[in-house]
Design an enzyme around this catalytic site. Structure first.
Site, PDB file in Angstrom:
ATOM      1  CG  ASP A  67     -18.647 -25.967 -54.663  1.00 24.76           C
ATOM      2  OD1 ASP A  67     -18.131 -24.994 -54.085  1.00 24.76           O
ATOM      3  OD2 ASP A  67     -18.509 -27.133 -54.262  1.00 24.76           O
ATOM      4  CG  ASN A 135     -19.360 -38.344 -50.746  1.00 20.70           C
ATOM      5  OD1 ASN A 135     -18.508 -37.462 -50.928  1.00 20.70           O
ATOM      6  ND2 ASN A 135     -20.623 -38.183 -51.112  1.00 20.70           N
ATOM      7  CG  HIS A 137     -18.117 -34.372 -52.278  1.00 26.24           C
ATOM      8  ND1 HIS A 137     -19.214 -34.518 -51.451  1.00 26.24           N
ATOM      9  CD2 HIS A 137     -17.476 -33.269 -51.818  1.00 26.24           C
ATOM     10  CE1 HIS A 137     -19.222 -33.545 -50.563  1.00 26.24           C
ATOM     11  NE2 HIS A 137     -18.184 -32.772 -50.756  1.00 26.24           N
ATOM     12  CD  GLU A 142     -22.442 -35.374 -53.504  1.00 27.88           C
ATOM     13  OE1 GLU A 142     -21.479 -36.045 -53.088  1.00 27.88           O
ATOM     14  OE2 GLU A 142     -23.167 -34.695 -52.737  1.00 27.88           O
TER      15      GLU A 142
HETATM   16  C1  GLP Z   1     -18.486 -29.146 -49.428  1.00 31.66           C
HETATM   17  C2  GLP Z   1     -17.804 -28.403 -50.574  1.00 31.66           C
HETATM   18  C3  GLP Z   1     -16.502 -29.066 -50.946  1.00 31.66           C
HETATM   19  C4  GLP Z   1     -15.683 -29.345 -49.710  1.00 31.66           C
HETATM   20  C5  GLP Z   1     -16.426 -30.290 -48.797  1.00 31.66           C
HETATM   21  C6  GLP Z   1     -15.656 -30.648 -47.530  1.00 31.66           C
HETATM   22  O1  GLP Z   1     -19.297 -30.169 -49.864  1.00 31.66           O
HETATM   23  N1  GLP Z   1     -18.611 -28.280 -51.726  1.00 31.66           N
HETATM   24  O2  GLP Z   1     -15.791 -28.236 -51.853  1.00 31.66           O
HETATM   25  O3  GLP Z   1     -14.435 -29.889 -50.055  1.00 31.66           O
HETATM   26  O4  GLP Z   1     -17.641 -29.661 -48.430  1.00 31.66           O
HETATM   27  O5  GLP Z   1     -15.876 -29.679 -46.563  1.00 31.66           O
HETATM   28  P1  GLP Z   1     -15.020 -29.469 -45.265  1.00 31.66           P
HETATM   29  O6  GLP Z   1     -13.746 -28.833 -45.714  1.00 31.66           O
HETATM   30  O7  GLP Z   1     -15.832 -28.561 -44.409  1.00 31.66           O
HETATM   31  O8  GLP Z   1     -14.799 -30.811 -44.678  1.00 31.66           O
END
Ligand code: GLP
Length: 241
Positions: A67, A135, A137, A142
């Site tokens: 993404d 959440n 995702h 989402e």
């Molecule tokens: C973002 C990314 C996700 C990731 C999530 C969790 O929203 N788009 O791909 O898994 O954050 O992030 P973190 O690993 O910093 O908890």
């Protein structure tokens, strides 16, 4: 889903690296699906260390990231393109030409999604690395995202904007939209490696493993993948039996 619970982040990163290295040793020209966020940084550090010490070469490897934020240029230090260069690509022997991510500043975002979907069809991922949002995702899919969606433009939820604000100077600087691979693209990977760290992921991890397969918790679709491994530290795995 296979579950590995580790005592800490170091062990989680080590286990993730072992799986990644297993894929790359068998197939030096593997296609890697890569993720951003703080969770995979330890894995990327292990990949860098190993490559610098004469281990795995990435010369034949291709990558596709999950993404990208809408509106951030690749040189913006909050863009995911920048993140990947800084945390991995600039420190291993990969050809940047072989690394792919959505263009968040494309003039026509719809066309950009179509371009990326077409590209993904030519780059079947041997392994897909994932983090998980609090959440539930995955990537920027989402809650409520249909499981059959491919790369698309998303409006980020307030929850995600708040969670990701820690990387920005100010919450109002967090982009409100992103381009993301859809669950369908993610599920196409031959192997999936989902990493979860910290108590704030415990509910999402529980729902992903034990809850119904429902778009309300996007990661629950992974229950249907034939080769998916969750590596979670003890805090994230608090409710895992
Ligand atoms: C973002 C990314 C996700 C990731 C999530 C969790 O929203 N788009 O791909 O898994 O954050 O992030 P973190 O690993 O910093 O908890």
């Amino acid at each position: 889903m296979k579950v590995i619970i580790t005592k800490d982040y170091e062990e989680l990163s080590e286990k993730a690296f072992e799986i990644m290295a297993g894929v790359l040793k068998k197939k030096p020209d593997a296609v890697l699906g890569l993720a951003t966020g703080s969770t995979p940084v330890g894995l990327y550090k292990k990949m860098i260390e190993d490559c610098k010490n004469g281990g795995i070469s990435y010369k034949a490897v291709k990558t596709a990231n999950l993404d990208e934020y809408v509106g951030l240029t690749p040189d913006n230090d909050q863009s995911y393109r920048y993140f990947m260069r800084h945390n991995l690509f600039d420190h291993i022997d990969i050809d940047l030409e072989n690394t792919n991510i959505e263009n968040g500043v494309a003039s026509d975002l719809q066309k950009e999604c179509e371009r990326y979907n077409a590209l993904l069809r030519t780059l079947p991922r041997d392994v897909q690395v994932l983090g998980i949002g609090a959440n539930g995702h995955i990537a920027f899919n989402e809650p409520g995202t249909p499981f059959d969606s491919e790369t698309h433009v998303v409006d980020l939820t307030e929850n995600t904007i708040k969670m990701n604000a820690r990387f920005f100077e100010n919450e109002k600087d967090v982009p409100r939209r992103a381009l993301t691979m859809g669950p369908k693209n993610i599920m196409e990977a031959k192997k999936i490696l989902i990493l979860a760290v910290g108590a704030n992921k415990a509910d999402a991890v529980k729902g992903m493993l034990n809850g119904p397969v429902d778009p309300a918790l996007p990661a629950s679709i992974l229950q249907r993948h034939p080769d998916c491994t969750l590596i979670a530290d003890e805090a994230a795995a608090a409710y895992v039996k």
